[in-house]
Structures are given as C-alpha cells and as structure tokens.
Design a protein around this motif. Structure first.
Motif, PDB file in Angstrom:
ATOM      1  N   LEU A 453       0.870  -1.178   0.000  1.00 56.90           N
ATOM      2  CA  LEU A 453       0.000   0.000   0.000  1.00 56.90           C
ATOM      3  C   LEU A 453       0.902   1.223   0.000  1.00 56.90           C
ATOM      4  O   LEU A 453       1.895   1.270   0.738  1.00 56.90           O
ATOM      5  CB  LEU A 453      -0.883   0.056   1.250  1.00 56.90           C
ATOM      6  N   ALA A 454       0.572   2.225  -0.794  1.00 52.87           N
ATOM      7  CA  ALA A 454       1.381   3.440  -0.830  1.00 52.87           C
ATOM      8  C   ALA A 454       0.488   4.670  -0.842  1.00 52.87           C
ATOM      9  O   ALA A 454      -0.624   4.642  -1.391  1.00 52.87           O
ATOM     10  CB  ALA A 454       2.296   3.459  -2.055  1.00 52.87           C
ATOM     11  N   SER A 455       0.996   5.749  -0.256  1.00 55.13           N
ATOM     12  CA  SER A 455       0.233   6.990  -0.131  1.00 55.13           C
ATOM     13  C   SER A 455       1.152   8.184  -0.279  1.00 55.13           C
ATOM     14  O   SER A 455       2.259   8.205   0.270  1.00 55.13           O
ATOM     15  CB  SER A 455      -0.446   7.035   1.244  1.00 55.13           C
ATOM     16  N   GLU A 535      -9.098  -0.358  10.196  1.00 54.45           N
ATOM     17  CA  GLU A 535     -10.305   0.234   9.623  1.00 54.45           C
ATOM     18  C   GLU A 535      -9.961   1.287   8.574  1.00 54.45           C
ATOM     19  O   GLU A 535     -10.628   1.402   7.555  1.00 54.45           O
ATOM     20  CB  GLU A 535     -11.138   0.864  10.746  1.00 54.45           C
ATOM     21  N   GLU A 536      -8.912   2.084   8.835  1.00 52.24           N
ATOM     22  CA  GLU A 536      -8.489   3.137   7.903  1.00 52.24           C
ATOM     23  C   GLU A 536      -6.996   2.974   7.604  1.00 52.24           C
ATOM     24  O   GLU A 536      -6.158   3.753   8.092  1.00 52.24           O
ATOM     25  CB  GLU A 536      -8.768   4.520   8.496  1.00 52.24           C
ATOM     26  N   PRO A 537      -6.623   1.978   6.807  1.00 52.42           N
ATOM     27  CA  PRO A 537      -5.186   1.696   6.625  1.00 52.42           C
ATOM     28  C   PRO A 537      -4.402   2.830   5.985  1.00 52.42           C
ATOM     29  O   PRO A 537      -3.239   3.058   6.335  1.00 52.42           O
ATOM     30  CB  PRO A 537      -5.179   0.442   5.746  1.00 52.42           C
ATOM     31  N   PHE A 538      -5.012   3.557   5.032  1.00 52.98           N
ATOM     32  CA  PHE A 538      -4.252   4.611   4.366  1.00 52.98           C
ATOM     33  C   PHE A 538      -4.025   5.806   5.286  1.00 52.98           C
ATOM     34  O   PHE A 538      -2.959   6.426   5.255  1.00 52.98           O
ATOM     35  CB  PHE A 538      -4.942   5.032   3.068  1.00 52.98           C
ATOM     36  N   LEU A 539      -5.013   6.136   6.106  1.00 51.92           N
ATOM     37  CA  LEU A 539      -4.796   7.222   7.047  1.00 51.92           C
ATOM     38  C   LEU A 539      -3.819   6.805   8.140  1.00 51.92           C
ATOM     39  O   LEU A 539      -2.998   7.607   8.597  1.00 51.92           O
ATOM     40  CB  LEU A 539      -6.122   7.675   7.645  1.00 51.92           C
TER      41      LEU A 539
END
Length: 569
Positions: A453-455, A535-539
C-alpha cells in the motif's frame, strides 16, 4: 472586524423590536436553550444573515414553517485539515454542511508543507467564496521537524503579511513542542508575532511544568489529549481541550466522561482528519454529539461543546447561540439526543440554493509529486542483522506508535519482512524533487499478508509512504503514485488493484466527494482482500511519518526515535 453600515444596524433594531417585519421568520420551532437545557417554543426572526428576535412571535416578509422541530446553533469544528477530507474546500463544505457544520477552523498545514505560502493564499481565497464560514489558522510548523524533507519553509515573516486577512483567526497548532520549551528563535518569532491572538496547541501527553511552560507562550487550546486525567489537567490550567474523533484518532470514548454541564465551557469538539467515507457512514460533528450523548454526556453539555464553547474559545463572539445579534447559523433537528439533522441555514441562507450560487476557484499544486528517479525493488532492501531490530507498533485509533524490538530473518545479508507475524516493511520516499532520500524500517499491525500500500499523504512533510511485504510491489506502488500525481495505491503481485488519484498537491481530489467516497470503498475492499485489518489503513499509513508524537516514527531520513529526535536507522 467587519464594518456594518449604520442603516443596517438601525434596520436590525427595528425588526428586532417588531417595528417592521423581519426579512425572514422561522415559525413554530422549539429552541434548545444552551443556558438551561430547556426546549422553548418560539419564532426566530432574521434580518439578512443575523438573528434579531427569539423567545417571541414575529411577522416577516418571508416565512419558514419549522413544524415544531428543535433548533440549535450551527456546529463548529474547532480544528481540522480540509486536505484530510481528500477533497477541495468547496467539496468539503458540500459534504459537511448537511450535517450542520456551519463553521470550521482549518489549518492548511498539509498543503502548506508541499507548497508554502501559495497554499495559505488558496485557502484564504477559497474561504472568501464559501457558504460555510471557513476560518483559517496560519500554519506554524512548516516543516514540522528537522528530520524530514518538506516541500516548503514558512517563517514568521512569511505569515505576518496574511495575519490580518478577515478569514484568519491566528496561529495554527504549535507542534514543535521541543522548540517552544527550548526557546528556539524561529518558534519565539512566531509566538511573538501572534502574541495576543489565538494560538492553537498540539501537546500530546504533555503534563506538569512542561505544560505550564508551553501555555506561558500564549497557547490556549489542545486537540491531542487522549486521557481524561490529562485533559482535566489541561482545562484546569486554562486550556480549552478539543475532543477529537477523526478517521484515525478517536479520543471521544476516553474523554466523554469528563464532559459535563460544569466542564462544558472548557471542552469543544473537532475532527482533525476525517474522510468522506467516514462522514457518509457516521457523520461529522453531528456524530460526535450523538456519540457523546450515547455515552452518557448530558445533551446540554454536548451541544454547548459543539457551538457555544467552540465560538468563545476562538473569539467568534457573533455565533454559538441562537440569540439576537448572532449570526443566523441554524440547525433543525428531528431528534435532540440522536442529533438527527433535517435542515440547515448558514448565514441565514438555506444551504442548497447557496451552494448552487457560489463560484469555486481552481487549486494550485498539480504535478507536485516529483521523484528524482523511478524506484526499484533494491531501494527497499534493508541490509544488516535481523537481531533486535526496532519495529514500529501500530496503535489502532491513535497516531502514536509503540517502540518494539523484534528478531527477524535474514537472507543474502538483508533483513526480511515476516507476514506470519504481521511485520511488514515500511519506507518513506522523498517526493518534493529536492533529494532522493529513502527511509526504511519495519512496522507491525497492518495485517498485510502480501503486496503493498502506498500513499502520497504522509504527515507532515507528505513524502510518499509505502508499506509492504514484497519489495517489487512496493516499487510498483511508489512509481504509480508519481505517474498519477499522488493518491493512494494498492498493489499485489506486480499489478495495481485499486487506486485513488489525488492530483492537487498529492493530497486532494478534484472530483466530487461522492466519487472519492466510492473509490475509498473500493480501496478498502482491496486492502481487506490482502489481509489488512485496520479500519483506515491509508490514514494510519499517513501518520507513520509524523515525527512529533511518541514513540517511533519513519521519515525520508530513516527511523526516528521521537523521544531523542534522533535518526536510529
């Protein structure tokens, strides 16, 4: 201070006394009295954007039938970053106004860390065109830390020309706690420039004499309290504590027992970071109100915190109550304890027609995700020994981390992730075109069985943060973010499985909030397929680089021991 023509003041007086019909009368409502908690049957008279009559009956040129509904003052979000909604300010207001949020106090800290002064000017220009009253606290910590690469630097001299803009309240959250306590010259310059004005705090876990010193710098609020005893000390020392319930940081359960009628003058609500998916599923400040009441908070205390206390804490003396002379921000409720919002007036205007009439402006910051070169799998290799490796431990619902030490396997002189033990690699890749820095480490708590996952949302410098169990997938994810100009990406077995484009400074979408919400649902499903349990992996991923809260963080400089503010790997 806005200039009000004498003839307008005279007209308000005449309409308030009933000497002439009000511009608008809201008939047959039950006003929730923030003094006693009583429900009072009344009309509400409006002259333009101002309430001129309550607790009486009025005639008006126009009328709205309240149908016996309850009315309360518009809700105030006392601290948020609009960028964390992942949409522009104009889409943000379209998203939250139906939830009764008529005033929001924002810190454009995220965009400012990418673009600097142009980000502040964009938010001020946008706020001047919006229906909700978006107020701005000027970002105090750009960059937020010396151990990360930011896209901009803001000093006191950069902020001073903007401080008298009508939408500016004061100085935003002062995250550099060590700088305040040590008398850092740059910090002192900013505190001196804004002395006598509102200065927001950011003081996680701060207690005792350190807190006394911090407050002595003129700082008056804090949204980082996570324990009731911590919050009680802070309000006893004169702070207003902003109870936060965002998409990642969830402090309401811990702090709700402190919110009583007696303490409500010292406690307000904020969301800090909340995305359209959470707003759709739960709500915004309305969610905090009903959740607090469900936890036993008296309705009078909850609604005071959401309006009156918030207004007073930030010097917004023209709102916070439904009373003559106050701004006509009015929320209609079908149910008080459930905070069931049915209609909203913002500045005396129904929000639907008002939103349709406004004219949004374009946002700056496109093409701001700049890698010095495409990354490869070898960029994520971590050489050395696997014995006693420092590992970041996720604390669900918090932005703090734990400092773990784990023994990890090695191969060919490189330390490996361990999906079976929920230990993944994490890296931060500099993306402002200033250098080719990559910081690397390990993290536990995502539940990731494979892929990456990347952000490009990575608080606070907003470099690219990537977590994964496979180096090649991590490289694909980072390079894809550079191609699309920023956003969120899910990669498995070398292929992109889901993505959300955030081309505005790598932080915000230019799409309607409904589109962003739908894409977040797809991203959430894709991460679940990969074993992610958060619940909110990207945040949660976005907060891993934040080097100003305990205990172990990762930036493009490497792993940071926050207690010593030292890079340790």
């Amino acid at each position: 201070m806005a200039h009000i023509p004498p003839d307008l003041i005279a007209r308000r007086i005449r309409q308030g006394t009933g000497a002439e019909p009000a511009d608008l009368v809201i008939r047959d409502v039950r006003l929730f009295d923030l003094v006693t908690g009583a429900l009072i049957e009344t009309d509400i008279a409006l002259c333009g954007d101002t309430i001129v009559g309550t607790l009486d009956r009025y005639d008006g040129s126009e009328a709205i039938d309240g149908r016996g509904r309850i009315v309360v003052p518009g809700f105030i979000d006392t601290h948020l970053h609009v960028e964390s909604s992942l949409v522009t300010p104009f889409e943000f207001e379209r998203c939250v106004l139906p939830h009764g949020v008529t005033t929001a106090i924002c810190d454009p800290h995220e965009m400012a860390n990418v673009l600097g002064v142009p980000a502040l000017r964009y938010f001020l220009d946008a706020a001047s065109r919006m229906v909700m009253d978006l107020r701005v606290n000027l970002s105090s910590c750009v960059p937020s830390s010396p151990v990360e690469t930011s896209g901009a630097v803001l000093m006191a001299d950069d902020l001073a020309p903007l401080m008298n803009h009508p939408k500016v309240i004061g100085l935003a959250e002062f995250m550099n706690m060590p700088g305040v306590l040590s008398g850092d010259p740059g910090c002192m310059d900013k505190l001196a420039a804004f002395a006598g004005r509102h200065i927001d705090g950011h003081a996680p876990l701060m207690r005792g004499k350190a807190l006394n010193g911090y407050l002595s710098g003129g700082i008056s609020t804090d949204h980082e309290a996570t324990r009731a005893d911590e919050a009680l000390e802070k309000i006893r020392k004169g702070m207003t504590v902003l109870i936060r319930e965002g998409s990642v940081c969830k402090d309401l359960a811990a702090l709700a027992p402190l919110l009583t009628v007696e303490t409500s003058p010292f406690l307000a609500f904020c969301t800090d970071d909340r995305n359209p998916l959470e707003i759709a599923h739960e709500g915004h400040i309305d969610f905090l109100i009903r959740s607090a009441i469900a936890r036993g908070v008296p309705p009078l205390a909850a609604y005071r915190a959401a309006s009156l206390t918030a207004a007073r804490a930030f010097g917004l003396t023209d709102r916070g109550m439904l009373a003559p002379g106050k701004r006509a921000d009015i929320v209609f409720l079908d149910d008080l304890e459930g905070c069931a919002v049915s209609d909203v007036l913002a500045g005396g205007r129904p929000i639907g027609p008002a939103l349709a009439a406004r004219k949004p402006i374009p946002a700056p910051g496109r093409d701001s995700v700049i890698l010095n070169r495409p990354v490869t799998a070898t960029d994520f290799a971590i050489p050395g020994s696997g014995a006693h490796r420092p590992v970041m431990g996720i604390v669900p619902g918090q932005i703090i981390t734990t400092f773990l030490t784990e023994d990890l396997a090695e191969a060919d002189g490189r330390v490996l992730a361990d999906a079976d033990r929920d230990i993944a690699k994490v890296a931060v890749v500099a993306r402002h075109g200033l250098n080719g820095n990559i910081g690397r480490g390990f993290v536990r708590g995502f539940g990731l069985r494979g892929g990456a996952l990347a952000s490009s949302v990575g608080h606070d410098a907003h470099n690219i943060c990537v977590v994964g169990t496979d180096d090649s997938d991590m490289a694909v994810a980072v390079n894809r973010l550079a191609e699309i100009g920023g956003g969120f990406v899910v990669v498995a077995q070398g292929a992109v499985r889901a993505e959300l484009h955030l081309p505005i400074a790598g932080l915000m979408s230019d799409a309607p909030f409904e589109t962003v919400r739908a894409q977040l649902e797809i991203l959430r499903a894709a991460t679940r397929d990969m074993g992610v349990t958060l619940e909110e992996p990207f945040l949660q991923l976005a907060f891993l680089p934040l080097p100003v809260v305990p205990h172990l963080k990762i930036t493009d400089h490497g792993l940071v021991d926050v207690g010593r503010m030292a890079v340790i790997g």
